[in-house]
Every structure is written in structure tokens, then in C-alpha cells.
Design a protein around this motif. Sequence first.
Motif, mmCIF file in Angstrom:
data_model
loop_
_atom_site.group_PDB
_atom_site.id
_atom_site.type_symbol
_atom_site.label_atom_id
_atom_site.label_comp_id
_atom_site.label_asym_id
_atom_site.label_seq_id
_atom_site.Cartn_x
_atom_site.Cartn_y
_atom_site.Cartn_z
ATOM 1 N N TYR A 5 0.844 -1.180 0.000
ATOM 2 C CA TYR A 5 0.000 0.000 0.000
ATOM 3 C C TYR A 5 0.885 1.237 0.000
ATOM 4 O O TYR A 5 2.094 1.160 0.239
ATOM 5 C CB TYR A 5 -1.006 -0.008 1.156
ATOM 6 C CG TYR A 5 -0.434 0.055 2.542
ATOM 7 C CD1 TYR A 5 -0.344 1.277 3.222
ATOM 8 C CD2 TYR A 5 0.013 -1.087 3.195
ATOM 9 C CE1 TYR A 5 0.172 1.351 4.494
ATOM 10 C CE2 TYR A 5 0.525 -1.030 4.469
ATOM 11 C CZ TYR A 5 0.600 0.191 5.116
ATOM 12 O OH TYR A 5 1.120 0.257 6.386
ATOM 13 N N TYR A 6 0.264 2.365 -0.294
ATOM 14 C CA TYR A 6 0.987 3.608 -0.542
ATOM 15 C C TYR A 6 0.347 4.746 0.231
ATOM 16 O O TYR A 6 -0.867 4.788 0.382
ATOM 17 C CB TYR A 6 0.973 3.943 -2.046
ATOM 18 C CG TYR A 6 1.543 2.827 -2.867
ATOM 19 C CD1 TYR A 6 2.894 2.787 -3.164
ATOM 20 C CD2 TYR A 6 0.744 1.781 -3.306
ATOM 21 C CE1 TYR A 6 3.436 1.743 -3.894
ATOM 22 C CE2 TYR A 6 1.271 0.731 -4.035
ATOM 23 C CZ TYR A 6 2.618 0.712 -4.324
ATOM 24 O OH TYR A 6 3.151 -0.327 -5.035
ATOM 25 N N GLU A 7 1.183 5.660 0.688
ATOM 26 C CA GLU A 7 0.710 6.878 1.335
ATOM 27 C C GLU A 7 1.532 8.041 0.806
ATOM 28 O O GLU A 7 2.700 7.868 0.443
ATOM 29 C CB GLU A 7 0.867 6.794 2.856
ATOM 30 C CG GLU A 7 -0.034 5.765 3.506
ATOM 31 C CD GLU A 7 0.091 5.753 5.023
ATOM 32 O OE1 GLU A 7 0.884 6.542 5.578
ATOM 33 O OE2 GLU A 7 -0.599 4.926 5.649
ATOM 34 N N LYS A 8 0.925 9.216 0.797
ATOM 35 C CA LYS A 8 1.690 10.403 0.433
ATOM 36 C C LYS A 8 2.721 10.669 1.511
ATOM 37 O O LYS A 8 2.460 10.491 2.700
ATOM 38 C CB LYS A 8 0.766 11.608 0.270
ATOM 39 C CG LYS A 8 -0.040 11.525 -1.002
ATOM 40 C CD LYS A 8 -0.699 12.836 -1.321
ATOM 41 C CE LYS A 8 -1.378 12.679 -2.682
ATOM 42 N NZ LYS A 8 -1.928 13.910 -3.184
ATOM 43 N N GLU A 64 6.515 10.744 8.134
ATOM 44 C CA GLU A 64 7.367 9.643 7.666
ATOM 45 C C GLU A 64 8.777 10.089 7.312
ATOM 46 O O GLU A 64 9.627 9.268 6.991
ATOM 47 C CB GLU A 64 6.770 8.989 6.407
ATOM 48 C CG GLU A 64 5.426 8.378 6.575
ATOM 49 C CD GLU A 64 4.308 9.377 6.319
ATOM 50 O OE1 GLU A 64 4.581 10.479 5.830
ATOM 51 O OE2 GLU A 64 3.156 9.053 6.644
ATOM 52 N N LEU A 92 5.350 9.572 -2.857
ATOM 53 C CA LEU A 92 4.659 8.424 -2.275
ATOM 54 C C LEU A 92 5.628 7.546 -1.503
ATOM 55 O O LEU A 92 6.762 7.328 -1.933
ATOM 56 C CB LEU A 92 4.010 7.579 -3.374
ATOM 57 C CG LEU A 92 2.879 8.206 -4.173
ATOM 58 C CD1 LEU A 92 2.375 7.223 -5.228
ATOM 59 C CD2 LEU A 92 1.749 8.654 -3.271
#
Length: 144
Positions: A2-5, A10, A51
Motif C-alpha cells: 500500500y501507498y501513502e503520500k 514519515e 509516495l
Amino acid sequence: MYYEKLTERELDRVVSGYIDYYNGEEGGCWTRDKAYKRIHQVMTTEDSLCLVQYDDAGGMTGFAMGYYKVYDDLLGYFLEEIVIFREYQNQGYGSALLAKIEETVRENNAELIELLSVNDEHHAHFYQKAGFYTAKNLIVMGKH
């Protein structure tokens, strides 16, 4: 996966993975301050798309950073960098992350993805496998 901005939350983990990869695999001499500044600059660029990729267990595997560019006749995306952390290399994570970037920029109406790459067989194979080609109408110029 899965991916997050990429956000400030982070950033420390991304910087650590960046330093570990480049200093350990590429013979770099990145410091925390320099790596933080480089990534933060791109992350905070207007119209950036950065990302972070995670495996199914929640482990951060790498990240990609770039930004949209407006031209007179189209919207493009410049992929500044894609990094898969050392322990996740050669397992398909880079191809998956690049595919996610392509999907996302297409959804945002970008018609072109550009990047600069190290001129070696490893990088050429990675990008050509994803359908990228060497631009014949551009050259890289520099001055020290």
C-alpha cells in the motif's frame, strides 16, 4: 502493498532509509542534514507527488518523489527519484512503485513522465522494462 503520500510524519524514516541505501550500496556520503534537505525540498515543491510504499506487514519499503510540470501543451510529471531500501531490492517493489506513480499521474491527467537516470545497464533495464525510452531530443548539460 500500500501507498501513502509522504508527509513530515514519515520523513525521518525515509531519510534514514535513503542514507542507508546510498551510503551502503552506492558509496555515497550523505549526512542526515543533506538527505533531509534534498527530500524535503522536493516534498514541499508546488504540485509535488511523493509516495511512500509499504509491504503488507507495514514495513516501509521505499519511496518516490517528484512533481507535476506544466507545459504549453500538456501536463507532465518529473520523477526526481525512486528509492527502494536495501532489504527490499530485487523483489518487485521498485516496479510496483513505478507502476503506482504512473497510475496516479495518469489519474491526475499528466500525459508524460520524465526522469534523469544513471547511465548504466541496471538502471536502463529497470526503466526500459517499464516502457521508458531514451529521449532523443534532450541532452543533459551541466557546469561546475
